[in-house]
Design a protein around this motif. Structure first.
Motif, short mmCIF file in Angstrom:
data_model
loop_
_atom_site.label_atom_id
_atom_site.label_comp_id
_atom_site.label_asym_id
_atom_site.label_seq_id
_atom_site.Cartn_x
_atom_site.Cartn_y
_atom_site.Cartn_z
N SER A 130 0.84 -1.21 0.00
CA SER A 130 0.00 0.00 0.00
C SER A 130 0.87 1.25 0.00
CB SER A 130 -0.92 0.01 1.22
OG SER A 130 -1.86 -1.02 1.15
N THR A 131 0.42 2.24 -0.80
CA THR A 131 1.16 3.50 -0.94
C THR A 131 0.18 4.66 -0.99
OG1 THR A 131 3.12 2.60 -2.06
CG2 THR A 131 2.56 4.90 -2.53
N HIS A 149 -4.26 5.61 1.15
CA HIS A 149 -3.58 4.52 0.46
C HIS A 149 -4.43 3.82 -0.59
CE1 HIS A 149 -1.65 4.83 4.47
NE2 HIS A 149 -0.56 4.50 3.83
N ARG A 150 -3.72 3.29 -1.58
CA ARG A 150 -4.26 2.30 -2.50
C ARG A 150 -3.23 1.18 -2.61
NH1 ARG A 150 -7.59 5.54 -1.46
NH2 ARG A 150 -9.24 6.38 -2.80
N MET A 151 -3.66 0.02 -3.10
CA MET A 151 -2.74 -1.11 -3.24
C MET A 151 -2.14 -1.15 -4.64
SD MET A 151 -4.50 -4.26 -1.20
CE MET A 151 -5.14 -4.01 0.45
N TYR A 152 -0.84 -1.45 -4.69
CA TYR A 152 -0.10 -1.55 -5.94
C TYR A 152 0.60 -2.90 -6.00
CZ TYR A 152 -0.85 3.48 -6.34
OH TYR A 152 -1.43 4.70 -6.45
N ASN A 208 -9.53 4.42 1.74
CA ASN A 208 -8.16 4.27 2.22
C ASN A 208 -7.94 2.81 2.64
OD1 ASN A 208 -5.65 4.70 3.35
ND2 ASN A 208 -6.36 6.15 4.91
N VAL A 209 -7.03 2.08 1.94
CA VAL A 209 -6.91 0.64 2.16
C VAL A 209 -5.45 0.24 2.34
CG1 VAL A 209 -6.90 0.22 -0.35
CG2 VAL A 209 -7.48 -1.64 1.21
N ILE A 210 -5.18 -0.61 3.34
CA ILE A 210 -3.83 -1.11 3.58
C ILE A 210 -3.89 -2.59 3.96
CG2 ILE A 210 -2.97 1.15 4.35
CD1 ILE A 210 -3.00 0.06 7.23
N LYS A 216 -10.65 -22.25 -4.40
CA LYS A 216 -11.51 -22.83 -5.44
C LYS A 216 -11.56 -21.97 -6.69
CE LYS A 216 -14.42 -25.25 -2.07
NZ LYS A 216 -15.79 -25.44 -1.52
N GLY A 217 -10.42 -21.61 -7.19
CA GLY A 217 -10.34 -20.85 -8.43
C GLY A 217 -10.62 -19.38 -8.31
N GLU A 218 -10.85 -18.91 -7.08
CA GLU A 218 -11.12 -17.49 -6.85
C GLU A 218 -10.04 -16.91 -5.95
OE1 GLU A 218 -15.19 -15.18 -5.92
OE2 GLU A 218 -14.54 -16.48 -4.28
N TYR A 219 -9.67 -15.66 -6.22
CA TYR A 219 -8.69 -14.98 -5.39
C TYR A 219 -9.42 -14.15 -4.34
CZ TYR A 219 -5.56 -16.45 -9.07
OH TYR A 219 -4.86 -17.21 -9.97
N VAL A 220 -9.07 -14.40 -3.08
CA VAL A 220 -9.73 -13.72 -1.96
C VAL A 220 -8.72 -12.78 -1.31
CG1 VAL A 220 -10.96 -14.02 0.21
CG2 VAL A 220 -11.20 -15.74 -1.60
N LEU A 221 -9.04 -11.50 -1.33
CA LEU A 221 -8.16 -10.47 -0.80
C LEU A 221 -8.69 -10.00 0.55
CD1 LEU A 221 -5.90 -8.29 -1.06
CD2 LEU A 221 -7.54 -6.91 -2.37
N PHE A 222 -7.93 -10.29 1.61
CA PHE A 222 -8.24 -9.78 2.94
C PHE A 222 -7.55 -8.42 3.07
CE2 PHE A 222 -8.53 -14.31 3.00
CZ PHE A 222 -9.56 -14.62 3.86
N LEU A 223 -8.24 -7.44 3.59
CA LEU A 223 -7.70 -6.08 3.62
C LEU A 223 -8.20 -5.32 4.85
CD1 LEU A 223 -10.30 -4.11 2.68
CD2 LEU A 223 -9.82 -5.23 0.50
N LYS A 224 -7.52 -4.21 5.10
CA LYS A 224 -7.95 -3.32 6.18
C LYS A 224 -8.54 -2.04 5.61
CE LYS A 224 -6.50 -0.50 10.10
NZ LYS A 224 -5.37 0.17 10.81
N ASP A 225 -9.75 -1.71 6.04
CA ASP A 225 -10.34 -0.40 5.74
C ASP A 225 -9.71 0.58 6.73
OD1 ASP A 225 -11.86 1.90 5.50
OD2 ASP A 225 -13.76 0.83 5.28
N GLU A 226 -8.84 1.44 6.20
CA GLU A 226 -8.04 2.34 7.04
C GLU A 226 -8.71 3.68 7.27
OE1 GLU A 226 -4.09 3.36 8.83
OE2 GLU A 226 -5.81 2.04 9.00
N THR A 227 -9.98 3.82 6.88
CA THR A 227 -10.71 5.07 7.06
C THR A 227 -10.70 5.51 8.52
OG1 THR A 227 -12.17 4.52 5.22
CG2 THR A 227 -12.92 6.24 6.72
#
Length: 311
Positions: free
Chosen positions: A144-145, A164-167, A189-191, A199-210
């Motif tokens: 995150s940047t 932040h956004r993810m890169y 704002n995400v970090i 099962k063929g799907e990408y699961v993104l765990f993230l923090k809502d930094e608001t």
């Protein structure tokens, strides 16, 4: 006689199940304090009780970057057995740290990867993570940047002007890297992203930094593609406390998400069997004192016991 045979069968079955479950040992890479002394490791047999290794002393001192810190160490084991690690090398740097190891004890020369140098106003590179894609046989490095003025939405809702956004970038050899691109932007704002393939799907765990109004919780986004197309974030999977630094482990039927309850200076966990309904199991887990944001991963028990001399 039949009852005795049945009992022996059940005992044998239980022994077999125990042997299967004990084939893997879980490791947790983490930092302490501000990350000044580098990489720490803990282990667990059940994913609940964690104990430090090396008397809780560092295995690797940070030497790269201006600040020379080793925060948020993320470790992934490659198909050839080599462990690759990335970390936050400083609070205000436009790059991250990288090193590799065959045994998690002796490490390669550390490198500084200037992944955001092309953005001269970028304020930071926080909590880098690694994901090995078996299909393309390459590594995704993502972090995150904050780039001031780049994303108007969320700009007035962060801490100290951070928005932040993810890169991400990709590599096959940690020598050559694709151009940095945007990974996740859903107008907040995400970090602290971490990805699992389910099962063929990408699961993104993230923090809502608001910060205003405060969220500071963990959520999930999903995509059929690794580097794009992630959904809007789910409702929070954590409770009425501030949480960050998620790391995820599949233990039997449950997905365990460990996280830093940083305002309370302790670690917590939630678990789910379907990635939809979550149970807080923070009272069931224990960690070494001072453990901070890192990564959980599994290694073969036989290898672990031989390398770390733990039985």
């Amino acid at each position: 006689m039949i009852q005795r045979i049945s009992l022996l069968f059940l005992l044998g079955l239980c022994g077999s199940l125990y042997a299967q479950s004990s084939n893997m040992t879980y490791l947790f890479s983490y930092f302490k304090g501000n990350g000044e002394d580098g990489l720490h490791l803990a282990y667990s047999r059940d994913g609940l009780k964690w104990s430090s290794l090396n008397a809780d002393k560092s295995y690797l001192q940070p030497v790269v970057g201006t600040s020379k810190l080793m925060r948020d160490p993320c470790i992934v084991q490659a198909p050839d057995g080599i462990f690759h690690m990335v970390w936050t090398s400083g609070w205000t740097e436009r790059g991250i740290g990288y090193a590799s190891s065959r045994d998690l004890i002796t490490w390669s020369e550390q490198q500084y990867l200037p992944v955001m140098d092309y953005e001269p106003t970028a304020r930071n590179c926080w909590a880098p993570e690694l994901f090995y894609d078996k299909v393309s046989k390459q590594y995704l490095i993502y972090w995150s940047t904050t780039i001031p003025g780049r994303f108007p939405k969320g700009a007035s809702e962060g801490d100290s002007g951070y928005n932040h956004r993810m890169y991400y970038t990709t590599t096959t050899d940690f020598k050559n890297f694709s151009p940095t691109r945007l990974l996740y932007d859903h107008d907040f704002n995400v970090i602290d992203g971490t990805i699992q393939k389910v099962k063929g799907e990408y699961v993104l765990f993230l923090k809502d930094e608001t910060r205003n109004p405060p969220q500071k919780n963990l959520r999930i986004a999903r995509s059929k593609q690794l580097t794009e197309g992630y959904s809007a974030a789910s409702e929070p999977i954590t409770g009425k406390y501030w949480a960050e630094g998620p790391t995820v482990l599949k233990i039997k039927k449950h997905w365990m998400v460990y996280f830093d309850k940083y305002t309370e200076k302790k670690y917590g966990a939630v678990r789910s069997s379907d990635l939809k309904t979550w149970e807080d199991v923070s009272e069931q887990v224990s960690f070494p004192a001072g453990l901070r944001h890192g990564t959980v991963f599994a290694v073969k028990t036989k290898w672990f016991e031989e390398v770390f001399k733990v039985k």
